[in-house]
Every structure is written in C-alpha cells, then in structure tokens.
Design a protein around this motif. Structure first.
Motif, PDB file in Angstrom:
ATOM      1  N   LEU A  51      -2.780  10.599  -4.550  1.00 38.25           N
ATOM      2  CA  LEU A  51      -2.237   9.314  -4.122  1.00 38.25           C
ATOM      3  C   LEU A  51      -2.842   8.161  -4.912  1.00 38.25           C
ATOM      4  O   LEU A  51      -2.133   7.217  -5.282  1.00 38.25           O
ATOM      5  N   ALA A  52      -4.131   8.223  -5.208  1.00 40.98           N
ATOM      6  CA  ALA A  52      -4.768   7.136  -5.952  1.00 40.98           C
ATOM      7  C   ALA A  52      -4.174   7.001  -7.350  1.00 40.98           C
ATOM      8  O   ALA A  52      -3.959   5.888  -7.844  1.00 40.98           O
ATOM      9  N   GLU A  53      -3.889   8.119  -7.999  1.00 41.04           N
ATOM     10  CA  GLU A  53      -3.285   8.072  -9.333  1.00 41.04           C
ATOM     11  C   GLU A  53      -1.863   7.520  -9.258  1.00 41.04           C
ATOM     12  O   GLU A  53      -1.442   6.719 -10.101  1.00 41.04           O
ATOM     13  N   THR A 101      -7.281  -3.222 -10.679  1.00 38.90           N
ATOM     14  CA  THR A 101      -8.667  -3.394 -10.250  1.00 38.90           C
ATOM     15  C   THR A 101      -8.933  -2.507  -9.035  1.00 38.90           C
ATOM     16  O   THR A 101      -8.000  -2.022  -8.377  1.00 38.90           O
ATOM     17  N   GLU A 102     -10.205  -2.309  -8.725  1.00 39.74           N
ATOM     18  CA  GLU A 102     -10.551  -1.482  -7.563  1.00 39.74           C
ATOM     19  C   GLU A 102      -9.962  -2.064  -6.288  1.00 39.74           C
ATOM     20  O   GLU A 102      -9.479  -1.328  -5.419  1.00 39.74           O
ATOM     21  N   ARG A 103      -9.997  -3.394  -6.178  1.00 35.62           N
ATOM     22  CA  ARG A 103      -9.466  -4.032  -4.969  1.00 35.62           C
ATOM     23  C   ARG A 103      -7.956  -3.824  -4.860  1.00 35.62           C
ATOM     24  O   ARG A 103      -7.438  -3.520  -3.779  1.00 35.62           O
ATOM     25  N   LEU A 104      -7.236  -3.981  -5.968  1.00 37.52           N
ATOM     26  CA  LEU A 104      -5.786  -3.789  -5.949  1.00 37.52           C
ATOM     27  C   LEU A 104      -5.439  -2.334  -5.659  1.00 37.52           C
ATOM     28  O   LEU A 104      -4.533  -2.047  -4.869  1.00 37.52           O
ATOM     29  N   LEU A 105      -6.156  -1.414  -6.280  1.00 37.17           N
ATOM     30  CA  LEU A 105      -5.881   0.005  -6.061  1.00 37.17           C
ATOM     31  C   LEU A 105      -6.136   0.384  -4.607  1.00 37.17           C
ATOM     32  O   LEU A 105      -5.341   1.110  -3.994  1.00 37.17           O
ATOM     33  N   ALA A 106      -7.217  -0.127  -4.044  1.00 37.15           N
ATOM     34  CA  ALA A 106      -7.522   0.174  -2.641  1.00 37.15           C
ATOM     35  C   ALA A 106      -6.431  -0.366  -1.722  1.00 37.15           C
ATOM     36  O   ALA A 106      -6.034   0.292  -0.751  1.00 37.15           O
ATOM     37  N   ALA A 108      -3.290  -0.811  -2.516  1.00 36.99           N
ATOM     38  CA  ALA A 108      -2.090   0.009  -2.694  1.00 36.99           C
ATOM     39  C   ALA A 108      -2.217   1.332  -1.947  1.00 36.99           C
ATOM     40  O   ALA A 108      -1.290   1.766  -1.251  1.00 36.99           O
ATOM     41  N   VAL A 109      -3.354   1.992  -2.084  1.00 37.39           N
ATOM     42  CA  VAL A 109      -3.575   3.271  -1.401  1.00 37.39           C
ATOM     43  C   VAL A 109      -3.488   3.091   0.113  1.00 37.39           C
ATOM     44  O   VAL A 109      -2.955   3.949   0.830  1.00 37.39           O
ATOM     45  N   ARG A 110      -3.984   1.967   0.588  1.00 35.68           N
ATOM     46  CA  ARG A 110      -3.974   1.707   2.031  1.00 35.68           C
ATOM     47  C   ARG A 110      -2.569   1.397   2.551  1.00 35.68           C
ATOM     48  O   ARG A 110      -2.177   1.838   3.638  1.00 35.68           O
ATOM     49  N   SER A 111      -1.782   0.649   1.777  1.00 36.20           N
ATOM     50  CA  SER A 111      -0.502   0.155   2.291  1.00 36.20           C
ATOM     51  C   SER A 111       0.685   1.080   2.023  1.00 36.20           C
ATOM     52  O   SER A 111       1.634   1.117   2.812  1.00 36.20           O
TER      53      SER A 111
END
Length: 337
Positions: A51-53, A101-106, A108-111
């Motif tokens: 999912l992160a990728e 960025t780490e914040r943007l990726l987090a 996206a993964v969350r939402s």
C-alpha cells in the motif's frame, strides 16, 4: 442513455472502467489519480503492491496536477488535516525530489483505504460497475493492493494507451471545472473547439483544457464512428464532422443554412483518418447517426462540462424547435439538409 445501456454496448472490463472514469461522480479528482496508478502498475505486471508503494505513485500523480489546477471545488473549505491541504503544503518538496514527503505519504496511506479505494467502483445512485480492478488485503503495515486479472488484462490490451489518455483528459476537464472563472465559464457556457490545435477550451478565455479526441473517444468505446473498428495506437485519428461542415458553405450560396452549428461538439467525432478522408463530404448513414446519437447520449450521463455543452445544443441549436432526445435532434438536422 443510462450507465447500464452504455455498458451493454461493450459488456467487458473496458466498459466497466469507462463507466467508473467517465460517468462516476466527481466531487474531487482522487479517482483519476487512483486510476492512473492502477494502469501504471498493471502495465508493469505487478499483481500485488504494498500500500505504501501504491500510495506514493497515487500522491505524486495528484501533486503534479495540484500545481496546475484545484483538485476540489474552490468553494469547498478544506481543513488542516484534509489530504488536499497536506498535498498542497508538501507539493514543493515532493516535486523537488520526485518522491512524496513522509508526511504526504503517511496522509495518503491513512486516507486511501477509507476514501477513494472504497469509492472508485461506485456510480451515482448507489450502484457499482460490473467489474472490479483491485482489492485491499492484509492489515497495518502489511496492507497490499492486489490487482485483479481484469485490470491486468486491461493494462496490456490494445486500448490501454487510449484508456490512459481518456482518463487524463477527463481529469483535466474535471479539475478545470473546479477552478474559479474558467470553471464557471465551462459549466455555464459549455466548451469551444480550437481547430488549430484540436483542443477543447472554455468559451470565455479560450484556455486549453484537453484534447478533443481524448475527451470524447471513450464515449464511443474507443471506436471509429464511421467503421466501428478500434482506434488503435498506431492509427492516424481525425475529427469527423458527421454532418459535413461544407453544408453550411453550400447553403450560403443559395440562401441561409437553417440548421445548427455543425462545428460544435454534438457533430464532432473521432474517426480513422482514412475513414474520414473516404467519407469526405457525404451525408452520414443511418448507422453513423445511430452511433452519434448513442455517443451524445452517453456524454449527457457524464458530469459537467461536456454534458452542459450538449444540453445547450439540444435546447437552442435548432432555431424555433425544441427537442428532447438526440435521435429527434438528428432527424431535425436531416430535415434541414
């Protein structure tokens, strides 16, 4: 034409994909970013993507569009934790490195699992497309996006490039309709076609929105309106005036053309360049008119602004006449010839 009727013309995974992309509700542009990522991973043959990728590709695609146009209606107020707010704040750093960025990726993964991934297959009216293109498996950090055989086959099909272009065109149209000024012009006045570039523009500012072929081919199921064969990747494609534009000039010599503008969206259809050249200035056949009526009816099922353009044609393009359907409209044009 209903979504069911549109799908019946091509009862396949392609038909389901086009239903989701072209006729689904568009309160934001998330589905287009998701669809783009699905096709990209599918073309690489990846059946299971962490999912992160997957979220990295999704968020990067969204940020690239966000720098050009809003991805939600500008009248909508976004909270600080809203994904689009985070994307806007992280866009410069993301584009500089080419990675979210780490914040943007987090974010996206969350939402994504509770937002766009739950809604991509849905249509208006609480219905869903007949085929599914992915499923989410696993929990926590081990969540995986699994692509279905239908998606993988679609991504490697003859029409894959066309489907990607249709998605990109639809994304451009929707995001532009969200923008203040030009969006209002598109929604209220419809679109204009720039024949020098074959681009759709808004009537007021003449700002390019997207290509005419890419914006309309999907509503014809990626097929030539004249011969009904697929518009292939290597095929030269032209835009056909189904009722030949020469009619307007021909009638100028004997009086006045009393029909509608033949240079408008309702009369323009992607076709093979060879078919268009052979057809030349002949009048359309009954089969071509039936295909045009079905294509226009399909566009009327899509959200603004292409639908608005055709609504205006139905309402006012025939002087002194009011018609309610495309077969009736086209019969009236035939009477004017």
């Amino acid at each position: 034409m209903s979504g069911r009727d549109f799908y019946a013309q091509d009862a396949s995974a392609r038909g389901s994909w086009r239903l989701a992309v072209l006729m689904g509700a568009n309160s934001r542009t998330y589905k287009f970013a998701l669809g783009q990522a699905l096709l990209e991973f599918g073309q690489h043959g990846q059946e299971a993507i962490p999912l992160a990728e997957f979220a990295a590709a999704y968020s990067l695609g969204l940020v690239r569009h966000l720098t050009q146009n809003p991805q939600a209606p500008q009248a909508e107020k976004l909270g600080e934790s809203d994904f689009l707010t985070v994307a806007a704040q992280e866009s410069a750093a993301t584009l500089e490195t080419g990675h979210p960025t780490e914040r943007l990726l987090a974010a996206a993964v969350r939402s994504m699992p509770t937002m766009v991934m739950q809604k991509f297959h849905n249509l208006r009216g609480d219905t869903a497309v007949p085929h599914t293109f992915y499923r989410l498996a696993g929990t926590g950090r081990h969540r995986v996006v699994r692509l279905t055989p239908d998606l993988l086959q679609l991504a490697h099909s003859e029409q894959a490039t066309g489907l990607a272009a249709e998605l990109g065109a639809r994304w451009n149209i929707v995001e532009t309709s969200f923008a203040a000024g030009i969006g209002r012009s598109l929604i209220e006045e419809g679109i204009f076609v720039d024949w020098d570039t074959l681009q759709i523009t808004d009537k007021r500012r003449r700002r390019s929105v997207t290509g005419l072929v890419e914006a309309t081919a999907g509503f014809q199921h990626g097929r030539c309106l004249i011969c009904d064969d697929v518009l292939g990747l290597s095929d030269a494609v032209a835009v056909d005036h189904v009722f030949p534009f020469s009619l307007m000039h021909r009638f100028d010599s004997v009086g006045a053309w009393h029909g509608p503008d033949l240079d408008a969206l309702w009369n323009l259809a992607p076709a093979h360049a060879t078919c268009n050249g052979t057809k030349s200035d002949r009048l359309p056949s009954s089969l071509e008119l039936a295909c045009l009526a079905a294509r226009n009816a399909a566009i009327m099922q899509s959200p603004h602004p292409l639908r608005r353009t055709l609504q205006l044609s139905l309402r006012s393009a025939l002087p002194g006449q009011r018609v309610s359907s495309w077969p009736e409209f086209l019969r009236a044009v035939q009477m004017a010839v």
